[in-house]
Design an enzyme around this catalytic site. Structure first.
Site, PDB file in Angstrom:
ATOM      1  N   GLU A  49      34.391-170.615  10.521  1.00 14.18           N
ATOM      2  CA  GLU A  49      34.182-172.020  10.904  1.00 14.18           C
ATOM      3  C   GLU A  49      34.688-172.328  12.304  1.00 14.18           C
ATOM      4  O   GLU A  49      34.211-173.264  12.961  1.00 14.18           O
ATOM      5  CB  GLU A  49      34.831-172.948   9.879  1.00 14.18           C
ATOM      6  CG  GLU A  49      34.160-172.950   8.501  1.00 14.18           C
ATOM      7  CD  GLU A  49      34.654-171.832   7.580  1.00 14.18           C
ATOM      8  OE1 GLU A  49      35.407-170.951   8.054  1.00 14.18           O
ATOM      9  OE2 GLU A  49      34.294-171.844   6.386  1.00 14.18           O
ATOM     10  N   PHE A 111      41.807-177.971  -6.110  1.00 13.76           N
ATOM     11  CA  PHE A 111      41.352-176.722  -5.512  1.00 13.76           C
ATOM     12  C   PHE A 111      40.703-176.998  -4.149  1.00 13.76           C
ATOM     13  O   PHE A 111      39.831-177.849  -4.032  1.00 13.76           O
ATOM     14  CB  PHE A 111      40.345-176.041  -6.453  1.00 13.76           C
ATOM     15  CG  PHE A 111      39.793-174.764  -5.872  1.00 13.76           C
ATOM     16  CD1 PHE A 111      40.616-173.680  -5.604  1.00 13.76           C
ATOM     17  CD2 PHE A 111      38.439-174.663  -5.567  1.00 13.76           C
ATOM     18  CE1 PHE A 111      40.106-172.516  -5.041  1.00 13.76           C
ATOM     19  CE2 PHE A 111      37.926-173.499  -5.019  1.00 13.76           C
ATOM     20  CZ  PHE A 111      38.766-172.426  -4.752  1.00 13.76           C
ATOM     21  N   GLN A 112      41.171-176.300  -3.136  1.00 11.82           N
ATOM     22  CA  GLN A 112      40.676-176.423  -1.761  1.00 11.82           C
ATOM     23  C   GLN A 112      40.788-177.847  -1.216  1.00 11.82           C
ATOM     24  O   GLN A 112      39.917-178.318  -0.485  1.00 11.82           O
ATOM     25  CB  GLN A 112      39.240-175.901  -1.646  1.00 11.82           C
ATOM     26  CG  GLN A 112      39.183-174.402  -1.956  1.00 11.82           C
ATOM     27  CD  GLN A 112      37.908-173.725  -1.519  1.00 11.82           C
ATOM     28  OE1 GLN A 112      36.842-174.330  -1.555  1.00 11.82           O
ATOM     29  NE2 GLN A 112      38.014-172.471  -1.108  1.00 11.82           N
ATOM     30  N   LYS A 161      33.025-185.051  -2.409  1.00 11.22           N
ATOM     31  CA  LYS A 161      31.881-184.473  -3.125  1.00 11.22           C
ATOM     32  C   LYS A 161      31.139-185.553  -3.926  1.00 11.22           C
ATOM     33  O   LYS A 161      29.905-185.591  -3.948  1.00 11.22           O
ATOM     34  CB  LYS A 161      32.372-183.358  -4.053  1.00 11.22           C
ATOM     35  CG  LYS A 161      31.244-182.514  -4.598  1.00 11.22           C
ATOM     36  CD  LYS A 161      31.758-181.204  -5.175  1.00 11.22           C
ATOM     37  CE  LYS A 161      30.590-180.339  -5.649  1.00 11.22           C
ATOM     38  NZ  LYS A 161      31.028-179.071  -6.215  1.00 11.22           N
ATOM     39  N   MET A 473      46.049-161.280  31.284  1.00 11.73           N
ATOM     40  CA  MET A 473      46.727-162.412  31.923  1.00 11.73           C
ATOM     41  C   MET A 473      48.205-162.451  31.528  1.00 11.73           C
ATOM     42  O   MET A 473      49.080-162.758  32.344  1.00 11.73           O
ATOM     43  CB  MET A 473      46.026-163.724  31.549  1.00 11.73           C
ATOM     44  CG  MET A 473      46.592-164.949  32.209  1.00 11.73           C
ATOM     45  SD  MET A 473      46.608-164.804  34.010  1.00 11.73           S
ATOM     46  CE  MET A 473      45.057-165.573  34.442  1.00 11.73           C
TER      47      MET A 473
HETATM   48  C1  LIG Z   1      44.182-169.259  32.263  1.00 14.66           C
HETATM   49  C2  LIG Z   1      43.831-170.605  32.844  1.00 14.66           C
HETATM   50  C3  LIG Z   1      44.050-170.857  34.179  1.00 14.66           C
HETATM   51  C4  LIG Z   1      43.665-172.060  34.756  1.00 14.66           C
HETATM   52  N1  LIG Z   1      43.799-172.237  36.102  1.00 14.66           N
HETATM   53  C5  LIG Z   1      43.246-173.316  36.694  1.00 14.66           C
HETATM   54  C6  LIG Z   1      43.192-173.447  38.117  1.00 14.66           C
HETATM   55  O1  LIG Z   1      43.668-172.596  38.856  1.00 14.66           O
HETATM   56  N2  LIG Z   1      42.591-174.541  38.634  1.00 14.66           N
HETATM   57  C7  LIG Z   1      42.020-175.513  37.841  1.00 14.66           C
HETATM   58  O2  LIG Z   1      41.423-176.457  38.359  1.00 14.66           O
HETATM   59  N3  LIG Z   1      42.088-175.432  36.507  1.00 14.66           N
HETATM   60  C8  LIG Z   1      42.666-174.357  35.920  1.00 14.66           C
HETATM   61  N4  LIG Z   1      42.662-174.256  34.538  1.00 14.66           N
HETATM   62  C9  LIG Z   1      42.064-175.355  33.756  1.00 14.66           C
HETATM   63  C10 LIG Z   1      43.025-176.525  33.562  1.00 14.66           C
HETATM   64  O3  LIG Z   1      43.941-176.202  32.547  1.00 14.66           O
HETATM   65  C11 LIG Z   1      42.242-177.824  33.201  1.00 14.66           C
HETATM   66  O4  LIG Z   1      41.451-177.579  32.061  1.00 14.66           O
HETATM   67  C12 LIG Z   1      41.322-178.299  34.314  1.00 14.66           C
HETATM   68  O5  LIG Z   1      41.996-178.340  35.546  1.00 14.66           O
HETATM   69  C13 LIG Z   1      40.796-179.683  33.964  1.00 14.66           C
HETATM   70  O6  LIG Z   1      39.783-180.051  34.838  1.00 14.66           O
HETATM   71  P1  LIG Z   1      39.302-181.573  34.909  1.00 14.66           P
HETATM   72  O7  LIG Z   1      40.493-182.454  35.083  1.00 14.66           O
HETATM   73  O8  LIG Z   1      38.230-181.615  35.946  1.00 14.66           O
HETATM   74  O9  LIG Z   1      38.555-181.775  33.506  1.00 14.66           O
HETATM   75  P2  LIG Z   1      39.000-182.523  32.146  1.00 14.66           P
HETATM   76  O10 LIG Z   1      40.284-182.044  31.665  1.00 14.66           O
HETATM   77  O11 LIG Z   1      37.814-182.384  31.240  1.00 14.66           O
HETATM   78  O12 LIG Z   1      39.168-184.035  32.572  1.00 14.66           O
HETATM   79  C14 LIG Z   1      38.033-184.772  32.926  1.00 14.66           C
HETATM   80  C15 LIG Z   1      38.457-186.149  33.401  1.00 14.66           C
HETATM   81  O13 LIG Z   1      37.246-186.865  33.706  1.00 14.66           O
HETATM   82  C16 LIG Z   1      37.299-188.146  33.079  1.00 14.66           C
HETATM   83  N5  LIG Z   1      35.914-188.569  32.777  1.00 14.66           N
HETATM   84  C17 LIG Z   1      35.141-188.223  31.740  1.00 14.66           C
HETATM   85  N6  LIG Z   1      33.941-188.826  31.821  1.00 14.66           N
HETATM   86  C18 LIG Z   1      33.963-189.563  32.941  1.00 14.66           C
HETATM   87  C19 LIG Z   1      33.020-190.441  33.572  1.00 14.66           C
HETATM   88  N7  LIG Z   1      31.799-190.655  33.043  1.00 14.66           N
HETATM   89  N8  LIG Z   1      33.381-191.055  34.719  1.00 14.66           N
HETATM   90  C20 LIG Z   1      34.618-190.862  35.261  1.00 14.66           C
HETATM   91  N9  LIG Z   1      35.560-190.068  34.698  1.00 14.66           N
HETATM   92  C21 LIG Z   1      35.229-189.411  33.561  1.00 14.66           C
HETATM   93  C22 LIG Z   1      38.155-187.942  31.838  1.00 14.66           C
HETATM   94  O14 LIG Z   1      38.702-189.178  31.396  1.00 14.66           O
HETATM   95  C23 LIG Z   1      39.206-186.949  32.341  1.00 14.66           C
HETATM   96  O15 LIG Z   1      40.297-187.615  32.931  1.00 14.66           O
HETATM   97  C24 LIG Z   1      43.082-173.076  33.946  1.00 14.66           C
HETATM   98  C25 LIG Z   1      42.905-172.842  32.584  1.00 14.66           C
HETATM   99  C26 LIG Z   1      43.252-171.614  32.026  1.00 14.66           C
HETATM  100  C27 LIG Z   1      43.001-171.386  30.575  1.00 14.66           C
HETATM  101  C1  LIG Z   2      44.124-168.072  20.861  1.00 20.27           C
HETATM  102  C2  LIG Z   2      45.013-167.693  22.007  1.00 20.27           C
HETATM  103  N1  LIG Z   2      46.095-166.922  21.812  1.00 20.27           N
HETATM  104  C3  LIG Z   2      46.878-166.566  22.848  1.00 20.27           C
HETATM  105  C4  LIG Z   2      46.597-166.983  24.109  1.00 20.27           C
HETATM  106  C5  LIG Z   2      47.510-166.601  25.284  1.00 20.27           C
HETATM  107  N2  LIG Z   2      46.735-165.793  26.258  1.00 20.27           N
HETATM  108  C6  LIG Z   2      46.207-166.304  27.386  1.00 20.27           C
HETATM  109  S1  LIG Z   2      45.350-165.190  28.283  1.00 20.27           S
HETATM  110  C7  LIG Z   2      45.719-163.959  27.194  1.00 20.27           C
HETATM  111  C8  LIG Z   2      45.241-162.549  27.408  1.00 20.27           C
HETATM  112  C9  LIG Z   2      43.759-162.423  27.324  1.00 20.27           C
HETATM  113  O1  LIG Z   2      43.449-161.058  27.243  1.00 20.27           O
HETATM  114  P1  LIG Z   2      41.946-160.578  27.362  1.00 20.27           P
HETATM  115  O2  LIG Z   2      41.082-161.352  26.436  1.00 20.27           O
HETATM  116  O3  LIG Z   2      41.880-159.114  27.257  1.00 20.27           O
HETATM  117  O4  LIG Z   2      41.553-161.061  28.847  1.00 20.27           O
HETATM  118  P2  LIG Z   2      42.157-160.543  30.243  1.00 20.27           P
HETATM  119  O5  LIG Z   2      43.269-161.475  30.624  1.00 20.27           O
HETATM  120  O6  LIG Z   2      42.628-159.142  30.048  1.00 20.27           O
HETATM  121  O7  LIG Z   2      41.005-160.654  31.184  1.00 20.27           O
HETATM  122  C10 LIG Z   2      46.510-164.443  26.133  1.00 20.27           C
HETATM  123  C11 LIG Z   2      47.032-163.616  25.026  1.00 20.27           C
HETATM  124  C12 LIG Z   2      45.483-167.827  24.262  1.00 20.27           C
HETATM  125  N3  LIG Z   2      45.141-168.334  25.465  1.00 20.27           N
HETATM  126  N4  LIG Z   2      44.689-168.137  23.226  1.00 20.27           N
END
Ligand SMILES: Cc1cc2nc3c(=O)[nH]c(=O)nc-3n(C[C@H](O)[C@H](O)[C@H](O)COP(=O)(O)OP(=O)(O)OC[C@H]3O[C@@H](n4cnc5c(N)ncnc54)[C@H](O)[C@@H]3O)c2cc1C
Ligand SMILES: Cc1ncc(C[n+]2csc(CCOP(=O)(O)OP(=O)(O)O)c2C)c(N)n1
Ligand SMILES: [Mg+2]
Length: 571
Positions: A49, A111-112, A161, A473
């Site tokens: 799911e 159940f569930q 249900k 990472m």
């Molecule tokens: C491993 C990892 C590394 C990351 N590194 C980076 C990085 O280096 N740089 C980076 O940028 N991000 C990075 N991120 C992502 C980061 O965590 C955020 O998800 C991202 O920065 C959010 O982008 P956002 O604010 O544009 O989008 P969202 O979080 O989706 O926010 C969108 C915003 O837009 C607003 N909005 C929605 N609809 C409208 C509308 N119609 N008009 C006006 N406003 C609206 C919402 O209210 C909200 O405030 C990383 C994520 C991971 C998993």
């Molecule tokens: C469900 C979940 N568990 C743990 C993490 C923490 N986490 C972030 S990146 C990462 C490693 C990802 O490894 P892989 O999928 O091999 O990608 P790579 O970084 O090697 O490109 C982990 C464990 C996460 N983001 N999501």
């Protein structure tokens, strides 16, 4: 017109324009599944799911429409939790329908039985427990309205249900949601627009921070006109990628923790930040105490709660981005920020020669090569769905997105296992699109059972596994901050090509750079799913990196190579 509650579920979904749902049956939702056979709905049977929720999410992000996931009570519903939280953090509109035990059994540890509305309260935009057949149509109608209006998000409708089994009159017109009793008028005053325009027109070093809200508002053309008229450079967030064409001369590249070095420097030097539909996530700002101290800030966001939440702003304009920009455009002066843009070009410094893809061929296969070549081979035209980790960041650096909704990725929750199911949702929403998964060897294994869904539905999705033999990472953090003590990050992986073959799909393994393009081309020519296992350099690092909580300008940079070889091959 009399209908059972089960029939009303599908009748309502069809009237909402739903054609595809992703789900998994079980006892408490069986009446609904039985009724489904009589309605024009394509049901995609998932293998877990969580997959159904990511598929609904991928469907929504690829198409802009509401995605729908269905599950039974108890474990079916709780398996949805990660997908719902993923959609919540990234404001993705999905509706989840779950079966619940009979209304008289609620609270008896039947159940569930799980209190799924209680469980999902903090990770849904809204949720409902429906115990009567006549409440189903109003709940579903309102759920769709809430999921897609304002700041989009997930809504869960839990239906007992007995509510599915009993009959009542079905009246769709009467089920129209009532307008909220009280809604404060948060529209900006004319004076707010004027103050914003004064700041914008007089700024010498402005940067537009292009967020996900641009895509959700459909404001791509307006943002482009705005940037071009005022001559303001644009940097996307991770989720804003695709909101502004990567090839546009004003595009700078991504900001933040793994953003481009010159972008982060430009933000620290800017005198004005224009935040368009982005929420100053901590991955974007680094240490907020030292973030863009030279800049005035104008923040446009549809959610008033985002203004001054993470970063204090000078002017906050609440509203749909497109509508707010339309108000600003007439007063926006034609600008010439040539000197500022030239300065940012200088900030690039030796970035090109530090870039791994421009370094002499060492015989190693780097992830950067794979993604760069994938970008070339697909003409930058594919819908790329990434997982979470190093490969996700390299995708942003080496695949250039020209169009909206062509990068689908879990940003806020950073959910490993997202990519494969989300790509299924994207492909179902956009059957004519070329859909590529870019996943790590770790994350792929979290949801790879959905290969069976792909096979059963006969879908054509290409999968690139960036296989570095590590939870890369996390290994990188251990390398930088835990003295290379690689606790629980090395992976013993299966043969992914054979796994694909076991599902009746094609599998390939690539170990050399010379084989990347030809294998990608071969996969593209094949009508059907191909899984390519790219065995890349194991201890590679994503540069630059702003350590968590550090100042945005305090990046760890790739050591400059010696001797520096300028190939100029930035193509
Ligand atoms: C491993 C990892 C590394 C990351 N590194 C980076 C990085 O280096 N740089 C980076 O940028 N991000 C990075 N991120 C992502 C980061 O965590 C955020 O998800 C991202 O920065 C959010 O982008 P956002 O604010 O544009 O989008 P969202 O979080 O989706 O926010 C969108 C915003 O837009 C607003 N909005 C929605 N609809 C409208 C509308 N119609 N008009 C006006 N406003 C609206 C919402 O209210 C909200 O405030 C990383 C994520 C991971 C998993
Ligand atoms: C469900 C979940 N568990 C743990 C993490 C923490 N986490 C972030 S990146 C990462 C490693 C990802 O490894 P892989 O999928 O091999 O990608 P790579 O970084 O090697 O490109 C982990 C464990 C996460 N983001 N999501
Ligand atoms: Mg890995």
């Amino acid at each position: 017109m009399k209908r059972t509650g089960a029939q009303i579920i599908w009748e309502s979904l069809v009237r909402e324009g739903v054609t595809d749902v992703f789900g998994y049956p079980g006892g408490a939702i069986l009446p609904a599944y039985d009724a489904m056979l009589d309605y024009p709905i394509r049901h995609i049977l998932v293998r877990h799911e969580q997959g159904a929720t990511h598929m609904a999410d991928g469907y929504a992000r690829a198409s802009g429409k509401v995605g729908v996931a269905v599950a039974t009570s108890g474990p079916g519903a709780t398996n949805m939790v990660t997908g719902i939280a993923t959609a919540m953090l990234d404001s993705s509109p999905i509706v989840c329908i779950t079966g619940q035990v009979g209304s008289k059994a609620i609270g008896s540890d039947a159940f569930q039985e799980t209190d799924i509305t209680g469980v999902t309260l903090p990770i849904t935009k809204h949720n409902y427990l429906v115990t009567r057949a006549d409440e189903i149509a109003p709940a579903i109608r309102e759920a769709f309205e809430i999921a897609k209006s304002g700041r989009p998000g997930p809504v869960l409708v839990d239906i007992t249900k007995d509510a599915q089994q009993t009959s009542c009159d079905f009246d769709w017109e009467a089920a129209v949601p009532l307008p909220p009793a009280f809604r404060p008028d948060l529209r900006p005053a004319t004076s707010d627009y004027q103050r914003a325009l004064e700041l914008i027109n007089s700024a010498e070093r402005p940067v537009i921070l292009a967020g996900h809200g641009i895509l959700m508002s459909g404001a791509m053309d307006l943002v482009r006109q705005f940037a071009e008229r005022a001559d303001i450079p644009v940097s996307p967030t991770l989720l804003g990628i695709g909101a502004f064409p990567a090839s546009h001369p004003l595009d700078l590249g991504m900001m933040g923790m793994h953003g481009e070095a010159w972008v982060n420097m430009a933000i620290q030097e800017a005198d004005l930040l224009l935040a368009f539909g982005m929420r100053f996530d901590d991955r974007v700002t680094g240490n907020v105490k030292t973030y863009a101290l030279n800049a005035r800030k104008v923040h446009i966001d549809i959610d008033a709660a985002e203004l001054n939440k993470n970063v204090r702003v000078d002017i906050g304009l609440v509203g749909d981005l497109k509508e707010v920009l339309e108000q600003l455009m007439p007063g926006l002066k034609r600008g010439d920020r040539g000197a500022w843009i030239a300065h940012i070009r200088e900030l690039r410094g030796d970035c090109a020669v530090r870039d791994i893809k421009n370094m002499p061929d060492s015989g190693h296969l780097y992830a950067a090569h794979v993604i760069h070549d994938l970008w070339h081979a697909t003409n930058g035209d594919a819908v790329v769905v990434t997982d979470v980790g190093q490969h996700q960041m390299w995708e942003t650096q080496y695949y250039r997105h020209e169009r909206p909704r062509t990068l689908i990725t879990s940003g806020g929750l950073g959910t490993m296992g997202f990519a494969l199911p989300a790509a299924i949702g994207a492909k179902v929403a956009c059957p004519d699109a070329e859909v590529w998964v870019v996943a790590g060897d770790g994350g792929f294994q979290m949801t790879m059972a959905e290969l069976a869904t792909i096979a059963q539905e006969n879908l054509d999705i290409k999968v690139a596994i960036i296989n570095n033999g590590y939870l890369g990472m996390v290994r990188q953090w251990q390398e930088f901050f835990y003295e290379r003590r690689y606790a629980a990050t090395p992976l013993l992986n299966p043969d992914f090509a054979k796994i694909a073959e076991a599902y009746g799909l094609q599998g390939r393994t690539v170990t050399q750079r010379a084989d990347v393009i030809s294998t990608v081309e071969e996969a593209r020519a094949h009508r059907g799913t191909v899984v390519i296992d790219f065995r890349v350099e194991q201890e590679d690092t994503v540069y630059p990196m702003v350590p968590a909580g550090a100042d945005l300008h305090a990046m760890i940079r790739r050591p400059s190579p010696a001797p520096i070889v300028e190939t100029g091959a930035d193509v």
